[in-house]
Design a protein around this motif. Structure first.
Motif, mmCIF file in Angstrom:
data_model
loop_
_atom_site.group_PDB
_atom_site.id
_atom_site.type_symbol
_atom_site.label_atom_id
_atom_site.label_comp_id
_atom_site.label_asym_id
_atom_site.label_seq_id
_atom_site.Cartn_x
_atom_site.Cartn_y
_atom_site.Cartn_z
ATOM 1 N N SER A 163 0.834 -1.166 -0.012
ATOM 2 C CA SER A 163 -0.026 -0.012 0.112
ATOM 3 C C SER A 163 0.850 1.201 0.016
ATOM 4 O O SER A 163 0.285 2.328 0.064
ATOM 5 C CB SER A 163 -0.885 0.096 1.177
ATOM 6 O OG SER A 163 -0.023 -0.177 2.314
ATOM 7 N N THR A 164 2.191 1.019 -0.068
ATOM 8 C CA THR A 164 3.179 2.466 -0.039
ATOM 9 C C THR A 164 2.987 2.973 -1.173
ATOM 10 O O THR A 164 3.042 2.671 -2.246
ATOM 11 C CB THR A 164 4.525 1.999 -0.047
ATOM 12 O OG1 THR A 164 4.584 1.073 1.483
ATOM 13 C CG2 THR A 164 5.295 3.165 0.358
ATOM 14 N N PRO A 165 2.524 4.366 -0.937
ATOM 15 C CA PRO A 165 2.365 5.079 -2.219
ATOM 16 C C PRO A 165 3.893 5.364 -2.781
ATOM 17 O O PRO A 165 4.644 5.652 -2.208
ATOM 18 C CB PRO A 165 1.861 6.423 -1.721
ATOM 19 C CG PRO A 165 2.445 6.480 -0.354
ATOM 20 C CD PRO A 165 2.243 5.079 0.303
ATOM 21 N N SER A 166 3.876 5.473 -4.139
ATOM 22 C CA SER A 166 5.118 5.715 -5.168
ATOM 23 C C SER A 166 5.196 6.875 -5.527
ATOM 24 O O SER A 166 4.376 7.803 -5.451
ATOM 25 C CB SER A 166 5.307 4.304 -6.055
ATOM 26 O OG SER A 166 6.583 4.626 -6.458
ATOM 27 N N ILE A 167 6.230 7.214 -6.441
ATOM 28 C CA ILE A 167 6.416 8.352 -7.276
ATOM 29 C C ILE A 167 6.473 7.969 -8.745
ATOM 30 O O ILE A 167 6.679 6.878 -9.125
ATOM 31 C CB ILE A 167 7.356 9.444 -7.014
ATOM 32 C CG1 ILE A 167 8.815 8.559 -7.011
ATOM 33 C CG2 ILE A 167 7.254 9.674 -5.556
ATOM 34 C CD1 ILE A 167 10.071 9.508 -6.842
ATOM 35 N N SER A 168 6.019 8.959 -9.626
ATOM 36 C CA SER A 168 6.069 8.552 -11.215
ATOM 37 C C SER A 168 7.414 8.535 -11.640
ATOM 38 O O SER A 168 8.405 9.197 -10.823
ATOM 39 C CB SER A 168 5.292 9.642 -12.017
ATOM 40 O OG SER A 168 5.921 10.876 -11.856
ATOM 41 N N ARG A 169 7.891 7.896 -12.554
ATOM 42 C CA ARG A 169 9.147 8.036 -13.230
ATOM 43 C C ARG A 169 9.541 9.206 -13.762
ATOM 44 O O ARG A 169 10.779 9.831 -13.436
ATOM 45 C CB ARG A 169 9.283 6.965 -14.510
ATOM 46 C CG ARG A 169 10.695 6.877 -15.072
ATOM 47 C CD ARG A 169 10.498 6.251 -16.330
ATOM 48 N NE ARG A 169 10.154 4.654 -15.924
ATOM 49 C CZ ARG A 169 11.076 3.834 -15.407
ATOM 50 N NH1 ARG A 169 12.376 4.009 -15.215
ATOM 51 N NH2 ARG A 169 10.654 2.513 -15.217
ATOM 52 N N PHE A 220 15.447 3.588 -11.672
ATOM 53 C CA PHE A 220 13.867 3.643 -11.146
ATOM 54 C C PHE A 220 13.659 2.658 -10.195
ATOM 55 O O PHE A 220 12.954 3.039 -9.334
ATOM 56 C CB PHE A 220 12.775 4.031 -12.161
ATOM 57 C CG PHE A 220 11.460 4.214 -11.630
ATOM 58 C CD1 PHE A 220 11.035 5.302 -11.029
ATOM 59 C CD2 PHE A 220 10.576 3.358 -11.658
ATOM 60 C CE1 PHE A 220 9.778 5.754 -10.421
ATOM 61 C CE2 PHE A 220 9.357 3.564 -11.296
ATOM 62 C CZ PHE A 220 8.926 4.533 -10.538
ATOM 63 N N GLN A 221 14.126 1.400 -10.405
ATOM 64 C CA GLN A 221 14.106 0.171 -9.607
ATOM 65 C C GLN A 221 14.556 0.664 -8.123
ATOM 66 O O GLN A 221 14.118 -0.140 -7.030
ATOM 67 C CB GLN A 221 14.879 -0.988 -9.931
ATOM 68 C CG GLN A 221 14.552 -2.283 -9.396
ATOM 69 C CD GLN A 221 12.838 -2.740 -9.680
ATOM 70 O OE1 GLN A 221 12.282 -2.504 -10.665
ATOM 71 N NE2 GLN A 221 12.535 -3.184 -8.533
ATOM 72 N N GLU A 222 15.501 1.326 -7.821
ATOM 73 C CA GLU A 222 15.939 1.680 -6.517
ATOM 74 C C GLU A 222 14.638 2.529 -5.613
ATOM 75 O O GLU A 222 14.744 2.300 -4.573
ATOM 76 C CB GLU A 222 16.754 2.921 -6.770
ATOM 77 C CG GLU A 222 17.793 3.051 -5.484
ATOM 78 C CD GLU A 222 19.078 1.910 -5.425
ATOM 79 O OE1 GLU A 222 19.938 2.351 -4.663
ATOM 80 O OE2 GLU A 222 18.967 1.029 -6.351
ATOM 81 N N VAL A 223 13.666 3.063 -6.301
ATOM 82 C CA VAL A 223 12.870 3.646 -5.233
ATOM 83 C C VAL A 223 12.008 2.188 -5.074
ATOM 84 O O VAL A 223 11.433 2.473 -3.921
ATOM 85 C CB VAL A 223 11.747 4.486 -6.465
ATOM 86 C CG1 VAL A 223 10.522 4.940 -5.782
ATOM 87 C CG2 VAL A 223 12.521 5.832 -6.943
ATOM 88 N N GLU A 224 11.639 1.320 -5.911
ATOM 89 C CA GLU A 224 10.911 0.295 -5.241
ATOM 90 C C GLU A 224 11.545 -0.558 -4.544
ATOM 91 O O GLU A 224 11.085 -0.914 -3.443
ATOM 92 C CB GLU A 224 10.698 -0.941 -6.549
ATOM 93 C CG GLU A 224 10.020 -0.018 -7.778
ATOM 94 C CD GLU A 224 8.370 0.557 -7.275
ATOM 95 O OE1 GLU A 224 7.622 -0.565 -6.791
ATOM 96 O OE2 GLU A 224 7.945 1.461 -7.997
ATOM 97 N N ASP A 225 12.685 -0.838 -4.440
ATOM 98 C CA ASP A 225 13.773 -1.878 -3.682
ATOM 99 C C ASP A 225 13.942 -1.097 -2.565
ATOM 100 O O ASP A 225 14.204 -1.564 -1.452
ATOM 101 C CB ASP A 225 14.839 -2.314 -4.427
ATOM 102 C CG ASP A 225 14.412 -3.388 -5.515
ATOM 103 O OD1 ASP A 225 13.190 -3.626 -5.834
ATOM 104 O OD2 ASP A 225 15.247 -3.512 -6.550
ATOM 105 N N ILE A 226 14.303 0.039 -2.516
ATOM 106 C CA ILE A 226 15.101 0.688 -1.336
ATOM 107 C C ILE A 226 14.322 1.943 -0.709
ATOM 108 O O ILE A 226 13.799 1.859 0.445
ATOM 109 C CB ILE A 226 16.365 1.461 -1.775
ATOM 110 C CG1 ILE A 226 17.392 0.140 -2.389
ATOM 111 C CG2 ILE A 226 17.192 2.177 -0.689
ATOM 112 C CD1 ILE A 226 17.749 -0.923 -1.387
#
Length: 306
Positions: free
Chosen positions: A22-28, A43-49
């Motif tokens: 449920s964590t909100p993310s940001i756009s590319r 961009f994967q760094e946002v998802e993983d870290i």
């Protein structure tokens, strides 16, 4: 690692599993705007870290708010808002600014929609005219080049809940404090303080900037990698920002690639490497979280204070 170490050690895969769906993310697009110049993270760094990190800090901030409310109730004091303060330290060219900006974006998207402000300690460097008078231009970034008293007062006032704090602004184009310009910090829920000096202590001081932090991060990497990133960034700036006649470093725009490599390496060895070894890296063990980067700027391991 020593099982009795002060830190839990986690690899990238272990950490990425902590992400909440449920964590909100940001756009590319926003990611591209917020990552630093020449910071080649994916961009994967946002998802993983950064998504798990945002959630982890959210838990810390929520617990701090609950403790503050409980203390205020017990003491029968008015429950004034107290900002949750995060310090981010690390070497020049290691990617601190990207870490700070990504966390600012992600934390502001938490369900309670906190106001997240970001300031950098660059604004508390003495103006160039003062550094020149004191013979410190080649020591810029070292502890003596900062108006530490003003920085401490600023962080203390923000932590105390004082509204409308004025923070001086620094220009990397002019390589100086911008007279007449300032950032207004108005009682944020979360404050991020980014700078090479935020975890430093001095023998003659009784209070340190980090005394006001609720959470702290040190962005780490092998010194050889940081040097390479610094030189690569210098070469990119030579072809971009340095070409602006208003740039303090405009004189470097005409350097050949070999000359630019030699110049950047010299600056690194004479100034930045010395500052890293003497004043920045020794503060790593004071951080509550260490982000360890690999040669490609990707975070490979994390160390979380127990």
């Amino acid at each position: 690692m020593d099982p009795y170490s002060l830190y839990f050690e986690m690899n990238r895969a272990e950490w990425s599993e902590l992400r909440y769906s449920s964590t909100p993310s940001i756009s590319r697009e926003e990611f591209d705007r917020r990552k630093g110049f020449h910071d080649r993270i994916s961009f994967q760094e946002v998802e993983d870290i950064y998504l798990p990190l945002s959630r982890f800090i959210h838990l810390q901030a929520s617990a701090a708010r609950q403790l503050h409310e409980a203390s205020a109730t017990f003491l029968q004091h008015k429950r004034e808002k107290v900002p949750f303060v995060i310090g981010i330290a690390g070497s020049v060219a290691v990617g601190k600014s990207t870490t700070a900006r990504l966390l600012q974006a992600l934390l502001s998207r938490e369900p309670w929609r906190p106001q997240v402000d970001l300031i950098t300690t660059d604004g508390f460097l003495f103006p160039n005219r003062v550094l020149e008078e004191r013979g410190l231009m080649k020591r810029k970034g070292f502890p003596e080049s900062y108006d530490t008293k003003k920085l401490l007062q600023c962080i203390r006032d923000i932590k105390a809940g004082k509204p409308d704090i004025v923070v001086p602004q620094y220009s990397h184009l002019s390589y100086d404090i911008v007279e007449g310009e300032a950032q207004l910090v108005h009682n944020p829920d979360i404050l991020i303080v980014e700078g090479i000096n935020v975890l430093q202590v001095t023998r003659d001081a009784k209070v340190f900037v980090s005394d006001f932090f609720d959470f702290s991060i040190y962005v780490d990497a092998d010194e050889r990698d940081i040097e390479r990133w610094y030189v690569e960034r210098f070469l990119m700036l030579r072809d971009t920002a340095f070409r602006n006649p208003q740039s303090y470093f405009h004189r470097y725009a005409s350097l050949s690639e070999d000359e630019a490599n030699h110049t950047a390496t010299g600056i690194w060895k004479e100034i930045n490497a010395l500052n890293l070894r003497e004043n920045i890296r020794p503060t790593k063990g004071r951080a509550k979280l260490i982000l360890r980067k690999g040669p490609d700027h990707a975070i490979e391991r994390l160390f979380v204070r127990k």
